[in-house]
Write an enzyme that holds these catalytic residues in place. Structure first.
Site, PDB file in Angstrom:
ATOM      1  N   ARG A 109       5.493  22.890 -31.054  1.00 56.30           N
ATOM      2  CA  ARG A 109       5.188  23.663 -29.847  1.00 56.30           C
ATOM      3  C   ARG A 109       3.703  23.570 -29.544  1.00 56.30           C
ATOM      4  O   ARG A 109       2.924  22.976 -30.297  1.00 56.30           O
ATOM      5  CB  ARG A 109       5.599  25.132 -30.014  1.00 56.30           C
ATOM      6  CG  ARG A 109       4.911  25.832 -31.159  1.00 56.30           C
ATOM      7  CD  ARG A 109       5.530  27.179 -31.479  1.00 56.30           C
ATOM      8  NE  ARG A 109       4.901  27.829 -32.621  1.00 56.30           N
ATOM      9  CZ  ARG A 109       3.890  28.700 -32.541  1.00 56.30           C
ATOM     10  NH1 ARG A 109       3.396  29.004 -31.357  1.00 56.30           N
ATOM     11  NH2 ARG A 109       3.384  29.249 -33.621  1.00 56.30           N
TER      12      ARG A 109
ATOM     13  N   ARG B 168       8.985  25.797 -39.623  1.00 50.98           N
ATOM     14  CA  ARG B 168      10.101  26.753 -39.573  1.00 50.98           C
ATOM     15  C   ARG B 168      11.082  26.503 -38.435  1.00 50.98           C
ATOM     16  O   ARG B 168      12.280  26.646 -38.621  1.00 50.98           O
ATOM     17  CB  ARG B 168       9.557  28.186 -39.447  1.00 50.98           C
ATOM     18  CG  ARG B 168       8.766  28.655 -40.652  1.00 50.98           C
ATOM     19  CD  ARG B 168       8.382  30.115 -40.522  1.00 50.98           C
ATOM     20  NE  ARG B 168       7.614  30.572 -41.679  1.00 50.98           N
ATOM     21  CZ  ARG B 168       6.301  30.491 -41.778  1.00 50.98           C
ATOM     22  NH1 ARG B 168       5.607  29.961 -40.782  1.00 50.98           N
ATOM     23  NH2 ARG B 168       5.685  30.917 -42.854  1.00 50.98           N
TER      24      ARG B 168
ATOM     25  N   TYR C  54     -11.632  36.481 -35.743  1.00 49.52           N
ATOM     26  CA  TYR C  54     -11.377  35.078 -36.117  1.00 49.52           C
ATOM     27  C   TYR C  54     -12.007  34.765 -37.472  1.00 49.52           C
ATOM     28  O   TYR C  54     -12.298  33.631 -37.777  1.00 49.52           O
ATOM     29  CB  TYR C  54     -11.966  34.185 -35.031  1.00 49.52           C
ATOM     30  CG  TYR C  54     -11.270  32.860 -34.803  1.00 49.52           C
ATOM     31  CD1 TYR C  54      -9.933  32.807 -34.450  1.00 49.52           C
ATOM     32  CD2 TYR C  54     -11.977  31.673 -34.911  1.00 49.52           C
ATOM     33  CE1 TYR C  54      -9.317  31.597 -34.210  1.00 49.52           C
ATOM     34  CE2 TYR C  54     -11.361  30.456 -34.677  1.00 49.52           C
ATOM     35  CZ  TYR C  54     -10.030  30.425 -34.324  1.00 49.52           C
ATOM     36  OH  TYR C  54      -9.407  29.213 -34.079  1.00 49.52           O
TER      37      TYR C  54
ATOM     38  N   LYS D 206     -12.108  26.440 -40.149  1.00 47.61           N
ATOM     39  CA  LYS D 206     -12.375  25.331 -39.234  1.00 47.61           C
ATOM     40  C   LYS D 206     -13.754  24.721 -39.491  1.00 47.61           C
ATOM     41  O   LYS D 206     -13.942  23.510 -39.350  1.00 47.61           O
ATOM     42  CB  LYS D 206     -12.259  25.803 -37.786  1.00 47.61           C
ATOM     43  CG  LYS D 206     -10.847  26.175 -37.361  1.00 47.61           C
ATOM     44  CD  LYS D 206      -9.892  24.991 -37.411  1.00 47.61           C
ATOM     45  CE  LYS D 206      -8.541  25.333 -36.803  1.00 47.61           C
ATOM     46  NZ  LYS D 206      -7.599  24.201 -36.825  1.00 47.61           N
TER      47      LYS D 206
END
Length: 246
Positions: A14, A37, A148, A155
């Site tokens: 997705r 999943r 975050y 990252k």
């Protein structure tokens, strides 16, 4: 290497991962669609790849686990080559940094950072000169984004890993780079606390006055996969519409 070009995209069921898989198919790649999943969503991505006239395969694996990555690569034994590896899969919890539990930060680093190394080690036997490795980072790796505090540091570590891999693999003729996206309008955005305010702030800060789209990130990945940017080595290409200029 001979035969049709092949790409592997992690987290491709997705969002941005799906857009990357479909764009690469449009550009002539057969695509391995990794997911964890949602098999139905992965098969929807597969259908979109096939609609572009390319072959596709779904491959279930938690890329944060080296044993599962190795098993996934064994399941792809029918492939004779892998031209592009895109590490898009990511995980994290969105809350203040001091509220993070140890298992949450460990999981984020396993999937967002360590997975790239396990994937590269598993893929190298199929990758020859001219192959490309691309990872998806985010602007939170270089500046502070509210809630975050797990994903951002992971990252940042990913971007460092990109540089080291780029140096190690360039002598083999393999290029390694990353794409750092700004805030993108996907379902994942809605997992943020106060995501509407976050989105509104991002729009206000962006010269173009809007959020980016998954297809726009996919276009940058596709440019790295195309072979037209082969002198790029260990770089983090920022695709944020100019939001971080302010």
């Amino acid at each position: 290497m001979s035969g049709d070009k092949v790409a592997l995209v992690t987290g491709a069921s997705r969002g941005i991962g799906r857009s990357i898989a479909v764009r690469l198919a449009r550009d002539g790649f057969d695509v391995v669609i990794n997911y964890l999943r949602n098999e139905d969503a992965a098969k929807q991505t597969l259908a979109l790849v096939e609609k572009e006239g390319r072959r596709g395969w779904v491959a279930c694996a938690n890329v944060g686990e080296p044993d599962e990555v190795a098993a996934m690569m064994r399941s792809l034994g029918h492939l004779s080559r892998l031209d592009v590896l895109v590490h898009n899969a990511a995980i994290g919890t969105f809350k203040p940094l001091l509220d993070i539990r140890p298992n949450q930060i460990e999981l984020a680093f396993k999937v967002n950072v360590c997975a790239l190394l396990w994937l590269v080690k598993g893929a190298l036997p199929l990758m020859g000169p001219g192959s490309k490795i691309v990872a998806l980072s985010s602007v939170g790796g270089s500046r502070v984004v509210p809630n975050y505090g797990v994903v951002g540091p992971s990252k940042a570590a990913l971007e460092s890993l990109i540089r080291y891999l780029a140096v190690d693999l360039r002598p083999r003729g393999i290029t390694v780079n990353a794409v750092s996206g700004g805030l993108v309008d996907t379902d994942a955005l809605r997992a943020f606390p106060d995501w509407e305010k976050l989105a509104a702030d991002a729009v206000a800060a962006t010269p173009g006055g809007r959020l980016g789209g998954a297809d726009e990130i996919a276009s940058v990945v596709a440019s790295l996969a195309s072979g037209q940017l082969d002198w790029m080595c260990g770089q983090i290409l920022r695709a944020d519409g100019g939001a971080t200029l302010r």
